[in-house]
Write an enzyme that holds these catalytic residues in place. Sequence first.
Site, PDB file in Angstrom:
ATOM      1  N   HIS A 197       0.841  -1.192   0.000  1.00 19.34           N
ATOM      2  CA  HIS A 197       0.000   0.000   0.000  1.00 19.34           C
ATOM      3  C   HIS A 197       0.881   1.248   0.000  1.00 19.34           C
ATOM      4  O   HIS A 197       2.014   1.224   0.483  1.00 19.34           O
ATOM      5  CB  HIS A 197      -0.914  -0.003   1.225  1.00 19.34           C
ATOM      6  CG  HIS A 197      -2.004  -1.021   1.160  1.00 19.34           C
ATOM      7  ND1 HIS A 197      -3.168  -0.920   1.897  1.00 19.34           N
ATOM      8  CD2 HIS A 197      -2.129  -2.170   0.435  1.00 19.34           C
ATOM      9  CE1 HIS A 197      -3.960  -1.954   1.641  1.00 19.34           C
ATOM     10  NE2 HIS A 197      -3.339  -2.729   0.760  1.00 19.34           N
ATOM     11  N   GLU A 246       0.707   3.970   1.772  1.00 16.30           N
ATOM     12  CA  GLU A 246       1.063   4.477   3.096  1.00 16.30           C
ATOM     13  C   GLU A 246       2.193   3.662   3.726  1.00 16.30           C
ATOM     14  O   GLU A 246       3.137   4.234   4.306  1.00 16.30           O
ATOM     15  CB  GLU A 246      -0.173   4.454   4.011  1.00 16.30           C
ATOM     16  CG  GLU A 246      -1.313   5.335   3.536  1.00 16.30           C
ATOM     17  CD  GLU A 246      -2.283   4.630   2.594  1.00 16.30           C
ATOM     18  OE1 GLU A 246      -3.413   5.134   2.430  1.00 16.30           O
ATOM     19  OE2 GLU A 246      -1.921   3.571   2.019  1.00 16.30           O
ATOM     20  N   CYS A 301      -6.428   2.266   5.297  1.00 15.67           N
ATOM     21  CA  CYS A 301      -7.119   1.060   5.737  1.00 15.67           C
ATOM     22  C   CYS A 301      -6.605   0.686   7.128  1.00 15.67           C
ATOM     23  O   CYS A 301      -5.603   1.242   7.614  1.00 15.67           O
ATOM     24  CB  CYS A 301      -6.865  -0.068   4.746  1.00 15.67           C
ATOM     25  SG  CYS A 301      -5.166  -0.703   4.787  1.00 15.67           S
ATOM     26  N   CYS A 350      -2.824  -0.059   7.283  1.00 16.30           N
ATOM     27  CA  CYS A 350      -1.956   1.106   7.179  1.00 16.30           C
ATOM     28  C   CYS A 350      -2.069   2.003   8.406  1.00 16.30           C
ATOM     29  O   CYS A 350      -1.077   2.602   8.845  1.00 16.30           O
ATOM     30  CB  CYS A 350      -2.279   1.883   5.920  1.00 16.30           C
ATOM     31  SG  CYS A 350      -1.898   0.985   4.395  1.00 16.30           S
TER      32      CYS A 350
END
Length: 289
Positions: free
Chosen positions: A53, A55, A82, A85
């Site tokens: 991801h 992040e 999410c 993260c």
Amino acid sequence: MVDLSPYMRLAIDQARMSLREGNCGFGAVIVKDDRLIARARDAEKTAADPTAHAEITAIRMAAVQLGRDLSGAVLVCTHEPCPMCAAAMLWSGIAEIAYGCSIKAAIAMGRRRIDLPCREIYARAGRELIAHQGMLRTECEILYNQEVRDRIDQLRDADQSKLEALARELSTRREQWFSKNSVSFESHSGDPIGRAYEVFLKKLGITAAEAPVVHCDEASLVLRSSNFCPTLEACRILDLDTRFVCRHLTEKPTTDLLRQIHPKLRFTRNYESLRPNTPYCEEMIILDE
């Protein structure tokens, strides 16, 4: 307070690059003391890594520079993180975030998300999170609009031949739509130009205020469209020239639609006045002699 919007624009650029690469369209930037530390985008599909991801990648990059403890840093991202993260943020010491599209907004748009806000994860850990919500929200939410996503998939690697094949399919769909809806277009039955404009608005689902008429006579009508356009947004993301795409994708299907009203109607554009190069798209409905 530091103005974080320029950093959000960097995150949006990262998200657009992600979509161009065939990934999921998330961008993230980490800032500390008004200094850019890291910028990243997701790579879940191209890296075949469900944890890649934006992040988490940004946190890893920042940690290389600043060490494990990222206290005092701010995470700026196009979408609310999410739970995975958000937990990574928590463990890294980040206590401030700015994001554009919220989890709740994404769910309302029909996207699948775990409905667990990052603030709640921090609260359960007994930590406070400073959250700047909805920063450049409109620009961020465009990244997750399903119509835009579908158009990106259509236009990716599109050449003239592919665009013309898509145009033929679009013509068929528009002619079928007109056949089903033609009885509702009677208010301008004796005026081909007026009826064509009515059909144009109805098919695109826009209002006259979004495509105002700037000139009209018996043989032509000029309008300036500023409505939300998935094709425009997909071209922006994929860095495509709208003059090329719109000429080969939508001009003939719109003419084919209007010719269901009158065989001499024609649709065209002023390709020197087309978004995103100008504030509106100047478009013309013409009744040939």
